[in-house]
Design a protein around this motif. Structure first.
Motif, PDB file in Angstrom:
ATOM      1  N   MET A   1       0.846  -1.196   0.000  1.00 54.22           N
ATOM      2  CA  MET A   1       0.000   0.000   0.000  1.00 54.22           C
ATOM      3  C   MET A   1       0.882   1.248   0.000  1.00 54.22           C
ATOM      4  SD  MET A   1      -3.064   1.264  -0.005  1.00 54.22           S
ATOM      5  CE  MET A   1      -4.101  -0.150   0.385  1.00 54.22           C
ATOM      6  N   ILE A   2       0.465   2.235  -0.778  1.00 52.37           N
ATOM      7  CA  ILE A   2       1.154   3.524  -0.838  1.00 52.37           C
ATOM      8  C   ILE A   2       0.251   4.552  -0.175  1.00 52.37           C
ATOM      9  CG2 ILE A   2       2.191   5.280  -2.319  1.00 52.37           C
ATOM     10  CD1 ILE A   2       2.331   3.146  -4.532  1.00 52.37           C
ATOM     11  N   THR A   3       0.722   5.131   0.917  1.00 51.45           N
ATOM     12  CA  THR A   3      -0.026   6.190   1.578  1.00 51.45           C
ATOM     13  C   THR A   3       0.453   7.524   1.032  1.00 51.45           C
ATOM     14  OG1 THR A   3      -0.227   4.852   3.587  1.00 51.45           O
ATOM     15  CG2 THR A   3      -0.631   7.221   3.786  1.00 51.45           C
ATOM     16  N   VAL A   4      -0.461   8.283   0.440  1.00 53.89           N
ATOM     17  CA  VAL A   4      -0.128   9.575  -0.152  1.00 53.89           C
ATOM     18  C   VAL A   4      -0.730  10.654   0.738  1.00 53.89           C
ATOM     19  CG1 VAL A   4      -0.149  10.973  -2.242  1.00 53.89           C
ATOM     20  CG2 VAL A   4      -0.318   8.481  -2.419  1.00 53.89           C
ATOM     21  N   VAL A   5       0.136  11.509   1.284  1.00 55.34           N
ATOM     22  CA  VAL A   5      -0.294  12.483   2.273  1.00 55.34           C
ATOM     23  C   VAL A   5      -0.102  13.895   1.722  1.00 55.34           C
ATOM     24  CG1 VAL A   5      -0.029  13.300   4.642  1.00 55.34           C
ATOM     25  CG2 VAL A   5       0.410  10.892   4.093  1.00 55.34           C
ATOM     26  N   ALA A  69       3.235  14.980  -0.380  1.00 52.43           N
ATOM     27  CA  ALA A  69       2.981  15.886  -1.502  1.00 52.43           C
ATOM     28  C   ALA A  69       2.415  17.194  -0.972  1.00 52.43           C
ATOM     29  CB  ALA A  69       2.010  15.246  -2.495  1.00 52.43           C
ATOM     30  N   SER A  70       2.297  18.176  -1.858  1.00 50.71           N
ATOM     31  CA  SER A  70       1.770  19.477  -1.471  1.00 50.71           C
ATOM     32  C   SER A  70       0.254  19.513  -1.637  1.00 50.71           C
ATOM     33  CB  SER A  70       2.391  20.585  -2.332  1.00 50.71           C
ATOM     34  OG  SER A  70       3.776  20.686  -2.094  1.00 50.71           O
ATOM     35  N   GLY A  71      -0.424  20.045  -0.619  1.00 51.40           N
ATOM     36  CA  GLY A  71      -1.855  20.290  -0.732  1.00 51.40           C
ATOM     37  C   GLY A  71      -2.662  19.038  -0.972  1.00 51.40           C
ATOM     38  N   ASP A  72      -3.494  19.079  -1.997  1.00 57.16           N
ATOM     39  CA  ASP A  72      -4.316  17.938  -2.374  1.00 57.16           C
ATOM     40  C   ASP A  72      -3.609  17.205  -3.507  1.00 57.16           C
ATOM     41  OD1 ASP A  72      -6.151  16.114  -3.269  1.00 57.16           O
ATOM     42  OD2 ASP A  72      -7.841  17.503  -3.324  1.00 57.16           O
ATOM     43  N   PRO A  73      -3.001  16.043  -3.236  1.00 56.89           N
ATOM     44  CA  PRO A  73      -2.215  15.356  -4.270  1.00 56.89           C
ATOM     45  C   PRO A  73      -3.044  14.779  -5.403  1.00 56.89           C
ATOM     46  CG  PRO A  73      -2.353  14.008  -2.297  1.00 56.89           C
ATOM     47  CD  PRO A  73      -2.967  15.330  -1.954  1.00 56.89           C
ATOM     48  N   GLY A  74      -4.379  14.823  -5.265  1.00 56.04           N
ATOM     49  CA  GLY A  74      -5.239  14.379  -6.358  1.00 56.04           C
ATOM     50  C   GLY A  74      -5.644  15.500  -7.284  1.00 56.04           C
ATOM     51  N   PHE A  75      -5.162  16.714  -7.020  1.00 53.57           N
ATOM     52  CA  PHE A  75      -5.527  17.896  -7.809  1.00 53.57           C
ATOM     53  C   PHE A  75      -4.277  18.401  -8.501  1.00 53.57           C
ATOM     54  CE2 PHE A  75      -6.631  22.448  -8.233  1.00 53.57           C
ATOM     55  CZ  PHE A  75      -7.855  22.327  -8.857  1.00 53.57           C
ATOM     56  N   PHE A  76      -4.101  18.033  -9.789  1.00 55.17           N
ATOM     57  CA  PHE A  76      -2.889  18.319 -10.531  1.00 55.17           C
ATOM     58  C   PHE A  76      -1.657  17.806  -9.770  1.00 55.17           C
ATOM     59  CE2 PHE A  76      -5.606  21.615 -12.482  1.00 55.17           C
ATOM     60  CZ  PHE A  76      -5.317  21.393 -13.818  1.00 55.17           C
ATOM     61  N   GLY A  77      -1.792  16.655  -9.111  1.00 56.69           N
ATOM     62  CA  GLY A  77      -0.722  16.157  -8.267  1.00 56.69           C
ATOM     63  C   GLY A  77      -0.273  14.760  -8.640  1.00 56.69           C
ATOM     64  N   ILE A  78       0.441  14.134  -7.691  1.00 55.11           N
ATOM     65  CA  ILE A  78       1.129  12.880  -7.974  1.00 55.11           C
ATOM     66  C   ILE A  78       0.201  11.675  -7.967  1.00 55.11           C
ATOM     67  CG2 ILE A  78       1.715  12.322  -5.580  1.00 55.11           C
ATOM     68  CD1 ILE A  78       4.559  11.602  -6.662  1.00 55.11           C
ATOM     69  N   PHE A  86       0.542   2.005 -10.524  1.00 58.20           N
ATOM     70  CA  PHE A  86       0.292   0.927  -9.561  1.00 58.20           C
ATOM     71  C   PHE A  86      -1.188   0.591  -9.381  1.00 58.20           C
ATOM     72  CE2 PHE A  86       4.117   3.290  -8.166  1.00 58.20           C
ATOM     73  CZ  PHE A  86       5.057   2.295  -8.392  1.00 58.20           C
ATOM     74  N   GLY A  87      -2.079   1.402  -9.968  1.00 54.54           N
ATOM     75  CA  GLY A  87      -3.510   1.155  -9.842  1.00 54.54           C
ATOM     76  C   GLY A  87      -4.102   1.905  -8.658  1.00 54.54           C
ATOM     77  N   PRO A  88      -5.345   2.409  -8.807  1.00 51.47           N
ATOM     78  CA  PRO A  88      -5.971   3.161  -7.713  1.00 51.47           C
ATOM     79  C   PRO A  88      -6.107   2.355  -6.429  1.00 51.47           C
ATOM     80  CG  PRO A  88      -7.172   3.485  -9.771  1.00 51.47           C
ATOM     81  CD  PRO A  88      -6.176   2.390 -10.019  1.00 51.47           C
ATOM     82  N   GLY A  89      -6.272   1.037  -6.550  1.00 47.01           N
ATOM     83  CA  GLY A  89      -6.441   0.206  -5.360  1.00 47.01           C
ATOM     84  C   GLY A  89      -5.224   0.135  -4.472  1.00 47.01           C
ATOM     85  N   ALA A  90      -4.069   0.515  -5.000  1.00 46.46           N
ATOM     86  CA  ALA A  90      -2.837   0.469  -4.206  1.00 46.46           C
ATOM     87  C   ALA A  90      -2.616   1.743  -3.411  1.00 46.46           C
ATOM     88  CB  ALA A  90      -1.636   0.228  -5.129  1.00 46.46           C
ATOM     89  N   LEU A  91      -3.527   2.707  -3.516  1.00 46.59           N
ATOM     90  CA  LEU A  91      -3.309   4.018  -2.912  1.00 46.59           C
ATOM     91  C   LEU A  91      -4.250   4.267  -1.739  1.00 46.59           C
ATOM     92  CD1 LEU A  91      -3.017   6.242  -6.129  1.00 46.59           C
ATOM     93  CD2 LEU A  91      -1.228   4.914  -4.974  1.00 46.59           C
ATOM     94  N   ASP A  92      -3.686   4.841  -0.682  1.00 48.35           N
ATOM     95  CA  ASP A  92      -4.452   5.370   0.445  1.00 48.35           C
ATOM     96  C   ASP A  92      -4.143   6.867   0.488  1.00 48.35           C
ATOM     97  OD1 ASP A  92      -5.642   6.038   2.838  1.00 48.35           O
ATOM     98  OD2 ASP A  92      -4.099   5.098   4.092  1.00 48.35           O
ATOM     99  N   VAL A  93      -5.069   7.680  -0.041  1.00 47.00           N
ATOM    100  CA  VAL A  93      -4.808   9.107  -0.225  1.00 47.00           C
ATOM    101  C   VAL A  93      -5.383   9.897   0.949  1.00 47.00           C
ATOM    102  CG1 VAL A  93      -5.095  11.101  -1.750  1.00 47.00           C
ATOM    103  CG2 VAL A  93      -4.854   8.807  -2.734  1.00 47.00           C
ATOM    104  N   ARG A  94      -4.542  10.715   1.562  1.00 48.84           N
ATOM    105  CA  ARG A  94      -4.957  11.590   2.663  1.00 48.84           C
ATOM    106  C   ARG A  94      -4.784  13.042   2.194  1.00 48.84           C
ATOM    107  NH1 ARG A  94      -3.699   8.407   7.341  1.00 48.84           N
ATOM    108  NH2 ARG A  94      -3.787   6.198   6.698  1.00 48.84           N
ATOM    109  N   PRO A  95      -5.789  13.627   1.577  1.00 52.40           N
ATOM    110  CA  PRO A  95      -5.600  14.951   0.970  1.00 52.40           C
ATOM    111  C   PRO A  95      -5.477  16.056   2.010  1.00 52.40           C
ATOM    112  CG  PRO A  95      -7.892  14.309   0.830  1.00 52.40           C
ATOM    113  CD  PRO A  95      -7.158  13.117   1.380  1.00 52.40           C
ATOM    114  N   GLY A  96      -4.673  17.042   1.682  1.00 53.51           N
ATOM    115  CA  GLY A  96      -4.623  18.272   2.440  1.00 53.51           C
ATOM    116  C   GLY A  96      -5.398  19.355   1.704  1.00 53.51           C
TER     117      GLY A  96
END
Length: 433
Positions: A1-5, A69-78, A86-96
Protein backbone atom coordinates in the motif's frame (compact mmCIF):
# COMPACT_ATOMS: atom_id res chain seq x y z
CA UNK A 1 0.00 0.00 0.00
CA UNK A 2 1.15 3.52 -0.84
CA UNK A 3 -0.03 6.19 1.58
CA UNK A 4 -0.13 9.57 -0.15
CA UNK A 5 -0.29 12.48 2.27
CA UNK A 6 -1.08 16.06 1.32
CA UNK A 7 0.82 18.64 3.32
CA UNK A 8 2.39 22.07 2.96
CA UNK A 9 -0.57 24.47 3.38
CA UNK A 10 -0.60 24.64 7.16
CA UNK A 11 -2.26 21.37 8.17
CA UNK A 12 -0.06 19.07 10.33
CA UNK A 13 0.72 15.53 9.23
CA UNK A 14 -1.86 13.03 10.49
CA UNK A 15 -0.66 11.37 13.67
CA UNK A 16 1.25 8.16 13.11
CA UNK A 17 1.05 8.36 9.32
CA UNK A 18 4.80 7.71 9.00
CA UNK A 19 4.94 4.92 11.58
CA UNK A 20 6.43 1.76 10.14
CA UNK A 21 7.24 3.33 6.79
CA UNK A 22 10.16 1.67 5.01
CA UNK A 23 10.25 4.27 2.23
CA UNK A 24 9.34 7.96 2.39
CA UNK A 25 9.18 9.93 -0.87
CA UNK A 26 8.70 13.68 -1.17
CA UNK A 27 10.15 17.06 -1.93
CA UNK A 28 13.23 18.09 0.01
CA UNK A 29 11.29 20.55 2.18
CA UNK A 30 8.66 17.91 2.98
CA UNK A 31 11.26 15.36 4.03
CA UNK A 32 13.14 17.91 6.13
CA UNK A 33 10.00 18.87 8.05
CA UNK A 34 8.62 15.32 8.54
CA UNK A 35 9.51 12.90 11.38
CA UNK A 36 10.85 10.21 9.05
CA UNK A 37 11.36 6.91 10.97
CA UNK A 38 14.94 5.95 11.64
CA UNK A 39 16.18 3.48 9.07
CA UNK A 40 13.56 4.33 6.46
CA UNK A 41 14.87 4.99 2.97
CA UNK A 42 14.24 8.49 1.67
CA UNK A 43 13.84 9.55 -1.98
CA UNK A 44 13.85 13.24 -2.87
CA UNK A 45 11.39 13.85 -5.69
CA UNK A 46 12.92 15.13 -8.89
CA UNK A 47 12.49 13.06 -12.04
CA UNK A 48 9.54 10.76 -11.36
CA UNK A 49 10.70 7.61 -13.14
CA UNK A 50 13.53 6.70 -10.70
CA UNK A 51 11.27 7.35 -7.69
CA UNK A 52 8.54 5.13 -9.15
CA UNK A 53 11.07 2.32 -9.67
CA UNK A 54 12.16 2.53 -6.01
CA UNK A 55 8.52 2.49 -4.89
CA UNK A 56 7.89 -0.62 -6.99
CA UNK A 57 10.85 -2.45 -5.42
CA UNK A 58 9.53 -1.72 -1.91
CA UNK A 59 6.00 -2.83 -2.83
CA UNK A 60 7.39 -6.14 -4.10
CA UNK A 61 8.85 -6.68 -0.58
CA UNK A 62 5.54 -5.60 1.07
CA UNK A 63 7.32 -2.58 2.47
CA UNK A 64 5.17 0.35 3.62
CA UNK A 65 5.55 3.40 1.38
CA UNK A 66 4.58 6.97 2.23
CA UNK A 67 4.57 9.75 -0.37
CA UNK A 68 4.49 13.34 0.89
CA UNK A 69 2.98 15.89 -1.50
CA UNK A 70 1.77 19.48 -1.47
CA UNK A 71 -1.85 20.29 -0.73
CA UNK A 72 -4.32 17.94 -2.37
CA UNK A 73 -2.22 15.36 -4.27
CA UNK A 74 -5.24 14.38 -6.36
CA UNK A 75 -5.53 17.90 -7.81
CA UNK A 76 -2.89 18.32 -10.53
CA UNK A 77 -0.72 16.16 -8.27
CA UNK A 78 1.13 12.88 -7.97
CA UNK A 79 -1.95 10.70 -7.46
CA UNK A 80 -2.51 10.49 -11.23
CA UNK A 81 1.01 9.17 -11.89
CA UNK A 82 0.88 6.70 -9.00
CA UNK A 83 -2.56 5.41 -10.01
CA UNK A 84 -1.43 4.93 -13.61
CA UNK A 85 1.63 2.93 -12.51
CA UNK A 86 0.29 0.93 -9.56
CA UNK A 87 -3.51 1.16 -9.84
CA UNK A 88 -5.97 3.16 -7.71
CA UNK A 89 -6.44 0.21 -5.36
CA UNK A 90 -2.84 0.47 -4.21
CA UNK A 91 -3.31 4.02 -2.91
CA UNK A 92 -4.45 5.37 0.45
CA UNK A 93 -4.81 9.11 -0.22
CA UNK A 94 -4.96 11.59 2.66
CA UNK A 95 -5.60 14.95 0.97
CA UNK A 96 -4.62 18.27 2.44
CA UNK A 97 -5.92 21.71 1.49
CA UNK A 98 -4.92 22.57 -2.07
CA UNK A 99 -2.98 25.76 -2.72
CA UNK A 100 -5.90 26.93 -4.88
CA UNK A 101 -8.46 26.48 -2.08
CA UNK A 102 -6.09 28.11 0.42
CA UNK A 103 -5.41 31.13 -1.80
CA UNK A 104 -9.09 31.80 -2.45
CA UNK A 105 -9.77 31.38 1.27
CA UNK A 106 -7.10 33.97 2.09
CA UNK A 107 -8.81 36.59 -0.11
CA UNK A 108 -12.34 35.64 0.95
CA UNK A 109 -13.57 34.78 -2.55
CA UNK A 110 -15.62 31.66 -3.49
CA UNK A 111 -14.04 29.53 -6.17
CA UNK A 112 -16.68 27.05 -7.31
CA UNK A 113 -16.87 29.06 -10.55
CA UNK A 114 -13.10 29.50 -10.97
CA UNK A 115 -11.07 28.04 -13.80
CA UNK A 116 -7.87 26.30 -12.69
CA UNK A 117 -5.05 26.00 -15.21
CA UNK A 118 -1.59 24.55 -14.73
CA UNK A 119 1.45 26.24 -16.23
CA UNK A 120 3.83 23.96 -14.32
CA UNK A 121 5.88 22.22 -16.99
CA UNK A 122 3.38 23.32 -19.60
CA UNK A 123 3.02 26.02 -22.25
CA UNK A 124 2.27 29.35 -20.55
CA UNK A 125 0.16 30.58 -23.48
CA UNK A 126 -2.83 28.46 -22.43
CA UNK A 127 -2.87 30.07 -18.98
CA UNK A 128 -2.52 33.53 -20.54
CA UNK A 129 -5.46 32.94 -22.88
CA UNK A 130 -7.65 31.62 -20.07
CA UNK A 131 -6.80 34.66 -17.93
CA UNK A 132 -7.78 36.97 -20.80
CA UNK A 133 -11.08 35.20 -21.35
CA UNK A 134 -12.29 34.44 -17.82
CA UNK A 135 -12.96 36.59 -14.77
CA UNK A 136 -11.67 34.20 -12.10
CA UNK A 137 -8.63 32.00 -12.78
CA UNK A 138 -6.11 30.17 -10.63
CA UNK A 139 -2.75 29.50 -12.26
CA UNK A 140 -0.43 26.82 -10.90
CA UNK A 141 3.01 28.17 -11.67
CA UNK A 142 6.43 26.68 -12.31
CA UNK A 143 9.95 27.57 -13.43
CA UNK A 144 9.73 29.97 -16.37
CA UNK A 145 5.99 30.29 -15.89
CA UNK A 146 5.64 32.34 -12.72
CA UNK A 147 3.97 35.63 -11.79
CA UNK A 148 6.55 37.71 -13.71
CA UNK A 149 6.06 35.83 -16.97
CA UNK A 150 2.29 35.70 -16.58
CA UNK A 151 2.12 39.39 -15.72
CA UNK A 152 4.33 40.34 -18.67
CA UNK A 153 2.15 38.38 -21.07
CA UNK A 154 -1.05 39.95 -19.75
CA UNK A 155 0.40 43.46 -19.67
CA UNK A 156 1.65 43.21 -23.24
CA UNK A 157 0.42 40.84 -25.88
CA UNK A 158 1.05 37.22 -25.09
CA UNK A 159 3.41 34.53 -23.89
CA UNK A 160 5.24 34.15 -27.20
CA UNK A 161 6.15 37.84 -27.43
CA UNK A 162 7.44 37.84 -23.87
CA UNK A 163 9.54 34.75 -24.45
CA UNK A 164 11.06 36.35 -27.55
CA UNK A 165 11.78 39.77 -26.14
CA UNK A 166 11.91 39.27 -22.36
CA UNK A 167 9.58 40.41 -19.61
CA UNK A 168 10.36 44.08 -20.22
CA UNK A 169 9.01 43.99 -23.78
CA UNK A 170 5.80 45.90 -24.38
CA UNK A 171 3.97 48.08 -26.85
CA UNK A 172 1.46 50.89 -26.41
CA UNK A 173 -1.48 49.84 -24.26
CA UNK A 174 -3.85 51.37 -26.82
CA UNK A 175 -2.64 48.84 -29.37
CA UNK A 176 -3.17 45.75 -27.23
CA UNK A 177 -4.82 46.56 -23.88
CA UNK A 178 -4.56 44.26 -20.90
CA UNK A 179 -7.89 42.76 -19.79
CA UNK A 180 -10.01 45.40 -18.06
CA UNK A 181 -9.92 45.24 -14.26
CA UNK A 182 -7.55 42.25 -14.04
CA UNK A 183 -5.45 41.95 -10.89
CA UNK A 184 -3.00 39.21 -9.92
CA UNK A 185 -3.03 37.78 -6.40
CA UNK A 186 0.33 36.11 -5.78
CA UNK A 187 0.24 33.62 -2.89
CA UNK A 188 3.64 32.47 -1.62
CA UNK A 189 4.70 30.04 1.13
CA UNK A 190 1.09 29.24 1.98
CA UNK A 191 0.68 27.67 5.40
CA UNK A 192 4.12 28.71 6.67
CA UNK A 193 5.37 31.51 8.87
CA UNK A 194 6.62 33.27 5.73
CA UNK A 195 3.23 33.26 4.00
CA UNK A 196 2.55 36.26 1.74
CA UNK A 197 -0.55 37.16 -0.28
CA UNK A 198 0.06 40.18 -2.52
CA UNK A 199 -2.30 42.05 -4.88
CA UNK A 200 -0.45 43.46 -7.90
CA UNK A 201 -1.20 44.61 -11.43
CA UNK A 202 0.14 42.51 -14.32
CA UNK A 203 2.78 45.18 -14.99
CA UNK A 204 3.87 45.18 -11.34
CA UNK A 205 4.12 41.39 -11.35
CA UNK A 206 6.26 41.52 -14.49
CA UNK A 207 8.76 43.88 -12.86
CA UNK A 208 9.59 41.65 -9.87
CA UNK A 209 11.68 38.58 -9.14
CA UNK A 210 9.33 36.30 -7.20
CA UNK A 211 11.80 33.52 -6.39
CA UNK A 212 10.69 29.92 -5.94
CA UNK A 213 8.24 30.23 -3.04
CA UNK A 214 5.11 31.04 -5.11
CA UNK A 215 2.28 28.60 -4.38
CA UNK A 216 -0.36 29.84 -6.85
CA UNK A 217 -1.42 32.98 -8.73
CA UNK A 218 -5.02 34.13 -8.94
CA UNK A 219 -6.06 36.32 -11.88
CA UNK A 220 -9.26 38.19 -11.05
CA UNK A 221 -11.62 40.66 -12.59
CA UNK A 222 -12.47 42.40 -9.33
CA UNK A 223 -15.82 43.62 -10.64
CA UNK A 224 -16.93 39.99 -11.12
CA UNK A 225 -14.95 38.26 -8.36
CA UNK A 226 -18.01 37.00 -6.48
CA UNK A 227 -19.61 35.60 -9.64
CA UNK A 228 -23.07 34.05 -9.60
CA UNK A 229 -24.64 31.10 -7.81
CA UNK A 230 -23.71 27.96 -9.75
CA UNK A 231 -25.01 24.40 -9.90
CA UNK A 232 -22.04 22.96 -11.81
CA UNK A 233 -18.54 23.86 -10.64
CA UNK A 234 -15.76 24.99 -12.95
CA UNK A 235 -15.81 27.10 -16.10
CA UNK A 236 -19.08 28.44 -17.43
CA UNK A 237 -20.89 26.03 -19.76
CA UNK A 238 -20.84 26.56 -23.51
CA UNK A 239 -23.55 28.86 -24.80
CA UNK A 240 -26.92 27.22 -25.36
CA UNK A 241 -27.13 28.73 -28.86
CA UNK A 242 -24.81 30.37 -31.35
CA UNK A 243 -24.94 31.90 -34.82
CA UNK A 244 -26.94 34.66 -33.18
CA UNK A 245 -29.29 36.84 -35.17
CA UNK A 246 -27.76 39.94 -36.77
CA UNK A 247 -30.19 42.03 -34.72
CA UNK A 248 -28.33 40.99 -31.58
CA UNK A 249 -25.28 43.01 -32.68
CA UNK A 250 -24.82 46.68 -33.41
CA UNK A 251 -23.60 46.97 -37.03
CA UNK A 252 -23.37 49.48 -39.85
CA UNK A 253 -25.37 49.18 -43.08
CA UNK A 254 -25.79 45.40 -42.69
CA UNK A 255 -21.98 45.01 -42.74
CA UNK A 256 -22.00 41.90 -40.58
CA UNK A 257 -21.21 38.23 -41.13
CA UNK A 258 -24.61 36.61 -41.57
CA UNK A 259 -25.70 33.99 -39.07
CA UNK A 260 -25.65 31.13 -41.62
CA UNK A 261 -22.04 31.92 -42.49
CA UNK A 262 -21.14 32.40 -38.84
CA UNK A 263 -22.54 28.97 -37.95
CA UNK A 264 -20.20 27.14 -40.32
CA UNK A 265 -17.27 29.44 -39.55
CA UNK A 266 -17.59 28.68 -35.84
CA UNK A 267 -17.71 24.96 -36.56
CA UNK A 268 -14.46 25.20 -38.53
CA UNK A 269 -12.72 27.54 -36.08
CA UNK A 270 -13.55 25.35 -33.07
CA UNK A 271 -13.02 28.09 -30.45
CA UNK A 272 -12.50 26.76 -26.93
CA UNK A 273 -11.17 27.72 -23.54
CA UNK A 274 -7.39 28.22 -23.72
CA UNK A 275 -7.41 29.18 -27.41
CA UNK A 276 -6.55 32.54 -28.92
CA UNK A 277 -8.61 33.51 -31.98
CA UNK A 278 -8.01 36.42 -34.37
CA UNK A 279 -10.98 38.06 -36.10
CA UNK A 280 -9.36 40.05 -38.92
CA UNK A 281 -11.45 42.70 -40.64
CA UNK A 282 -13.85 42.24 -37.76
CA UNK A 283 -16.47 44.82 -38.72
CA UNK A 284 -19.09 44.52 -35.99
CA UNK A 285 -17.10 41.81 -34.21
CA UNK A 286 -19.91 39.26 -34.42
CA UNK A 287 -17.50 36.34 -35.02
CA UNK A 288 -15.16 37.62 -32.31
CA UNK A 289 -17.98 37.86 -29.77
CA UNK A 290 -19.27 34.38 -30.59
CA UNK A 291 -15.78 32.88 -30.20
CA UNK A 292 -15.42 34.65 -26.84
CA UNK A 293 -18.77 33.19 -25.73
CA UNK A 294 -17.22 29.73 -26.22
CA UNK A 295 -14.38 30.69 -23.85
CA UNK A 296 -11.63 31.63 -26.28
CA UNK A 297 -9.46 34.70 -25.86
CA UNK A 298 -10.09 36.90 -28.91
CA UNK A 299 -8.34 39.73 -30.73
CA UNK A 300 -10.49 41.64 -33.23
CA UNK A 301 -8.57 43.72 -35.79
CA UNK A 302 -10.53 46.52 -37.45
CA UNK A 303 -9.28 49.47 -39.53
CA UNK A 304 -12.27 51.78 -38.88
CA UNK A 305 -12.16 53.66 -35.57
CA UNK A 306 -15.94 53.55 -35.15
CA UNK A 307 -15.78 49.83 -35.86
CA UNK A 308 -13.44 49.34 -32.90
CA UNK A 309 -15.92 51.12 -30.66
CA UNK A 310 -18.73 48.99 -32.04
CA UNK A 311 -16.81 45.76 -31.38
CA UNK A 312 -16.14 46.76 -27.79
CA UNK A 313 -19.80 47.66 -27.26
CA UNK A 314 -21.00 44.36 -28.75
CA UNK A 315 -18.61 42.38 -26.54
CA UNK A 316 -19.79 44.24 -23.46
CA UNK A 317 -23.44 43.67 -24.40
CA UNK A 318 -22.84 39.91 -24.56
CA UNK A 319 -20.84 39.78 -21.31
CA UNK A 320 -17.50 38.80 -22.87
CA UNK A 321 -14.11 40.44 -23.36
CA UNK A 322 -12.61 41.05 -26.81
CA UNK A 323 -9.33 42.87 -27.45
CA UNK A 324 -10.25 45.36 -30.19
CA UNK A 325 -7.16 46.49 -32.12
CA UNK A 326 -7.36 49.54 -34.39
CA UNK A 327 -5.24 48.93 -37.48
CA UNK A 328 -5.06 47.53 -40.97
CA UNK A 329 -3.94 43.98 -41.73
CA UNK A 330 -1.47 42.59 -42.42
CA UNK A 331 0.69 45.23 -40.71
CA UNK A 332 -1.44 45.33 -37.55
CA UNK A 333 -0.85 41.60 -37.03
CA UNK A 334 2.92 41.81 -36.61
CA UNK A 335 3.02 42.20 -32.85
CA UNK A 336 0.00 40.17 -31.85
CA UNK A 337 0.58 36.83 -30.11
CA UNK A 338 0.29 33.77 -32.36
CA UNK A 339 -3.31 32.54 -32.68
CA UNK A 340 -4.73 29.04 -32.65
CA UNK A 341 -7.39 29.95 -35.21
CA UNK A 342 -8.10 32.93 -37.47
CA UNK A 343 -11.26 34.22 -39.11
CA UNK A 344 -10.76 36.66 -42.00
CA UNK A 345 -13.90 38.56 -42.87
CA UNK A 346 -12.42 41.45 -44.82
CA UNK A 347 -9.35 42.46 -46.74
CA UNK A 348 -10.24 43.64 -50.23
CA UNK A 349 -7.27 43.65 -52.60
CA UNK A 350 -4.94 42.97 -49.65
CA UNK A 351 -6.64 39.62 -48.99
CA UNK A 352 -3.90 37.30 -50.36
CA UNK A 353 -1.26 39.03 -48.24
CA UNK A 354 -3.50 38.92 -45.19
CA UNK A 355 -4.20 35.20 -45.66
CA UNK A 356 -0.46 34.54 -46.07
CA UNK A 357 0.37 36.47 -42.89
CA UNK A 358 -2.33 34.67 -40.92
CA UNK A 359 -1.42 31.24 -42.26
CA UNK A 360 2.20 31.79 -41.29
CA UNK A 361 1.18 32.35 -37.67
CA UNK A 362 -1.93 30.22 -37.08
CA UNK A 363 -1.38 27.03 -35.12
CA UNK A 364 -4.49 25.19 -36.25
CA UNK A 365 -7.02 26.77 -38.61
CA UNK A 366 -7.67 29.72 -40.90
CA UNK A 367 -11.21 30.46 -42.15
CA UNK A 368 -11.84 33.03 -44.89
CA UNK A 369 -15.23 34.47 -45.90
CA UNK A 370 -15.41 36.00 -49.40
CA UNK A 371 -18.23 37.55 -51.37
CA UNK A 372 -16.02 37.97 -54.48
CA UNK A 373 -15.35 34.56 -56.04
CA UNK A 374 -12.39 35.82 -58.06
CA UNK A 375 -10.44 36.11 -54.80
CA UNK A 376 -10.90 32.44 -53.90
CA UNK A 377 -7.97 31.00 -55.96
CA UNK A 378 -5.40 33.38 -54.45
CA UNK A 379 -6.64 32.78 -50.90
CA UNK A 380 -6.63 29.03 -51.43
CA UNK A 381 -3.12 29.14 -52.87
CA UNK A 382 -1.89 31.18 -49.87
CA UNK A 383 -3.22 28.54 -47.47
CA UNK A 384 -1.81 25.65 -49.48
CA UNK A 385 1.60 27.32 -49.74
CA UNK A 386 1.66 27.58 -45.93
CA UNK A 387 1.09 23.82 -45.57
CA UNK A 388 -2.66 23.85 -44.90
CA UNK A 389 -5.13 21.33 -46.28
CA UNK A 390 -7.97 23.33 -47.84
CA UNK A 391 -11.67 22.93 -48.39
CA UNK A 392 -14.56 25.28 -48.94
CA UNK A 393 -18.18 25.75 -49.81
CA UNK A 394 -20.41 28.32 -51.46
CA UNK A 395 -23.16 29.18 -49.00
CA UNK A 396 -26.49 30.20 -50.49
CA UNK A 397 -29.48 30.50 -48.19
CA UNK A 398 -33.02 31.79 -48.38
CA UNK A 399 -34.86 33.04 -45.34
CA UNK A 400 -38.57 33.07 -44.63
CA UNK A 401 -40.00 36.55 -45.28
CA UNK A 402 -43.60 37.71 -44.84
CA UNK A 403 -45.75 38.95 -47.72
CA UNK A 404 -49.02 40.86 -47.59
CA UNK A 405 -52.00 38.61 -47.21
CA UNK A 406 -50.52 36.49 -44.43
CA UNK A 407 -48.31 34.48 -46.80
CA UNK A 408 -44.58 33.80 -46.80
CA UNK A 409 -41.90 33.88 -49.44
CA UNK A 410 -38.23 32.90 -49.55
CA UNK A 411 -35.79 35.85 -49.55
CA UNK A 412 -32.34 34.96 -50.82
CA UNK A 413 -29.26 36.27 -48.99
CA UNK A 414 -26.07 37.17 -50.83
CA UNK A 415 -23.97 34.06 -51.52
CA UNK A 416 -20.67 33.82 -49.63
CA UNK A 417 -17.75 31.49 -50.28
CA UNK A 418 -16.28 30.08 -47.09
CA UNK A 419 -12.75 28.70 -47.42
CA UNK A 420 -10.94 26.99 -44.58
CA UNK A 421 -7.52 25.51 -44.11
CA UNK A 422 -6.27 23.15 -41.40
CA UNK A 423 -2.59 22.87 -40.61
CA UNK A 424 -1.20 19.43 -41.34
CA UNK A 425 0.15 17.95 -38.08
CA UNK A 426 3.92 17.58 -38.04
CA UNK A 427 5.18 14.13 -37.11
CA UNK A 428 7.26 13.82 -33.93
CA UNK A 429 9.10 10.77 -35.26
CA UNK A 430 12.84 11.08 -34.87
CA UNK A 431 12.65 14.16 -32.67
CA UNK A 432 14.72 13.91 -29.49
CA UNK A 433 12.60 14.33 -26.37
Amino acid sequence: MITVVGTGTGAPLPAGVLAGARLVVGGRRHLTAAPVPEGAEQVVLGPLAPALDVIERHLEKDGRVVVLASGDPGFFGIVRVLAERFGPGALDVRPGVSSVAAAFARVGVPWDDAVVVSAHGRDLRTAVNVCRARAKVAVLTGPGAGPAELGAALATGGAEECSRAGAAASWPVAQFPAPLGRVLVVASDLGTGDERVEWVSPAEAAARDWGTAVSVVLCLDESRALGVVRTVAGPAPAPSRWALEESEFAHRDSMITKSEVRALALARLGPRLGDLVWDVGAGSGSVAVECARFGAAVVAVEKAADGVERITANARAHGVYVDAVHGSAPGALDRLPDPDAVFIGGGGHELPGIVTACARRARRTVVVAMAALDRVPAARAALADAGFTCDGVLLQSSRLAPLPGDVTRLAATNPVFLLWGDRTPVSDEGVAQ
